[in-house]
Design a protein around this motif. Sequence first.
Motif, PDB file in Angstrom:
ATOM      1  N   ASP A 119      -7.890 -33.507  49.438  1.00  0.00           N
ATOM      2  CA  ASP A 119      -7.563 -32.089  49.275  1.00  0.00           C
ATOM      3  C   ASP A 119      -6.128 -31.931  49.754  1.00  0.00           C
ATOM      4  OD1 ASP A 119      -7.208 -29.353  49.330  1.00  0.00           O
ATOM      5  OD2 ASP A 119      -9.033 -28.942  50.474  1.00  0.00           O
ATOM      6  N   HIS A 122      -4.383 -28.140  46.107  1.00  0.00           N
ATOM      7  CA  HIS A 122      -4.498 -27.667  44.727  1.00  0.00           C
ATOM      8  C   HIS A 122      -5.784 -26.880  44.532  1.00  0.00           C
ATOM      9  CE1 HIS A 122      -1.041 -29.704  43.077  1.00  0.00           C
ATOM     10  NE2 HIS A 122      -1.439 -30.859  43.563  1.00  0.00           N
ATOM     11  N   LEU A 123      -5.729 -25.909  43.611  1.00  0.00           N
ATOM     12  CA  LEU A 123      -6.914 -25.146  43.227  1.00  0.00           C
ATOM     13  C   LEU A 123      -7.164 -25.340  41.742  1.00  0.00           C
ATOM     14  CD1 LEU A 123      -6.261 -21.784  45.120  1.00  0.00           C
ATOM     15  CD2 LEU A 123      -7.756 -23.667  45.816  1.00  0.00           C
ATOM     16  N   SER A 124      -8.433 -25.300  41.357  1.00  0.00           N
ATOM     17  CA  SER A 124      -8.815 -25.386  39.944  1.00  0.00           C
ATOM     18  C   SER A 124      -8.506 -24.051  39.269  1.00  0.00           C
ATOM     19  CB  SER A 124     -10.307 -25.710  39.827  1.00  0.00           C
ATOM     20  OG  SER A 124     -11.066 -24.565  40.191  1.00  0.00           O
ATOM     21  N   PRO A 125      -8.539 -23.985  37.933  1.00  0.00           N
ATOM     22  CA  PRO A 125      -8.331 -22.705  37.247  1.00  0.00           C
ATOM     23  C   PRO A 125      -9.311 -21.622  37.704  1.00  0.00           C
ATOM     24  CG  PRO A 125      -8.171 -24.498  35.680  1.00  0.00           C
ATOM     25  CD  PRO A 125      -8.632 -25.093  36.982  1.00  0.00           C
ATOM     26  N   GLU A 128     -11.288 -22.757  42.734  1.00  0.00           N
ATOM     27  CA  GLU A 128     -11.972 -23.632  43.684  1.00  0.00           C
ATOM     28  C   GLU A 128     -11.060 -24.786  44.081  1.00  0.00           C
ATOM     29  OE1 GLU A 128     -15.465 -24.850  41.636  1.00  0.00           O
ATOM     30  OE2 GLU A 128     -16.371 -22.851  41.667  1.00  0.00           O
ATOM     31  N   ARG A 129     -11.428 -25.445  45.179  1.00  0.00           N
ATOM     32  CA  ARG A 129     -10.646 -26.596  45.648  1.00  0.00           C
ATOM     33  C   ARG A 129     -10.621 -27.677  44.572  1.00  0.00           C
ATOM     34  NH1 ARG A 129     -13.633 -29.122  50.000  1.00  0.00           N
ATOM     35  NH2 ARG A 129     -14.551 -30.398  48.394  1.00  0.00           N
ATOM     36  N   ALA A 130      -9.446 -28.200  44.285  1.00  0.00           N
ATOM     37  CA  ALA A 130      -9.304 -29.335  43.372  1.00  0.00           C
ATOM     38  C   ALA A 130      -8.776 -30.509  44.186  1.00  0.00           C
ATOM     39  CB  ALA A 130      -8.342 -28.995  42.236  1.00  0.00           C
ATOM     40  N   SER A 132      -7.303 -34.628  44.495  1.00  0.00           N
ATOM     41  CA  SER A 132      -6.530 -35.666  43.820  1.00  0.00           C
ATOM     42  C   SER A 132      -6.910 -37.007  44.429  1.00  0.00           C
ATOM     43  CB  SER A 132      -5.036 -35.416  43.986  1.00  0.00           C
ATOM     44  OG  SER A 132      -4.670 -34.202  43.356  1.00  0.00           O
ATOM     45  N   HIS A 161       0.664 -35.000  40.834  1.00  0.00           N
ATOM     46  CA  HIS A 161      -0.160 -34.104  41.652  1.00  0.00           C
ATOM     47  C   HIS A 161       0.367 -34.003  43.083  1.00  0.00           C
ATOM     48  CE1 HIS A 161      -4.108 -34.566  39.111  1.00  0.00           C
ATOM     49  NE2 HIS A 161      -3.083 -34.183  38.392  1.00  0.00           N
TER      50      HIS A 161
END
Length: 198
Positions: A119, A122-125, A128-130, A132, A161
């Motif tokens: 973590d 980044h966040l998803s569209p 939510e947590r995205a 890498s 990323h």
Amino acid sequence: MDVPELLESASLLVSEEIATENDITVRDIWDYLAHDEWEIALGLLEELGDDHPLPLTFWEKLADAAEQLRLERSLAWCHWRCSEIRNGVIRADLTLCPAAEARRTTPIAGHGVLRPMWDIGHLSPAGERAVSIAWLWVEHMPSLEPGGRATVRLVPLTPSHWTHVQPGQQITMHEDRTVAGTAVIREVHPPAGAMPTR
């Protein structure tokens, strides 16, 4: 190429002024090569490369030599260094969660086989947590126990990323939905092709 040719070729990519912490230079390595001390020469060339940036070709030649000499750890390290040049590397201080607080109850291998999720903010569209993915190498240790702490090297699977990651930033490691550890970034080195030209 055979081992001596590979090591000689790699040594030609090292400036004569470069020295290890013990003041070993490429001239000293040539002496080992002249006496067929290939494993020692390989180890010293790795040490020179660890302290000074050297080109991808250098590490590829060392990897070929390590493979011919059947030196598995050296082979893994040389391939790792090739990945760092291609994808960039992030050095961080990682603390794994204790076994009682995390899913992992066994040590993680230190030689770059684990590819945990991270973590890094980044966040998803959907908001939510995205996460890498980055390969993980534990410096100077064969493995890291749950609850342990070590300096690690991360090679991003997708370097783009990680462009926002900065020294001092805290990131979390995941092997599933739970937190497996936390890391504080020490250094960020972009892929060789992304480095500014001088």
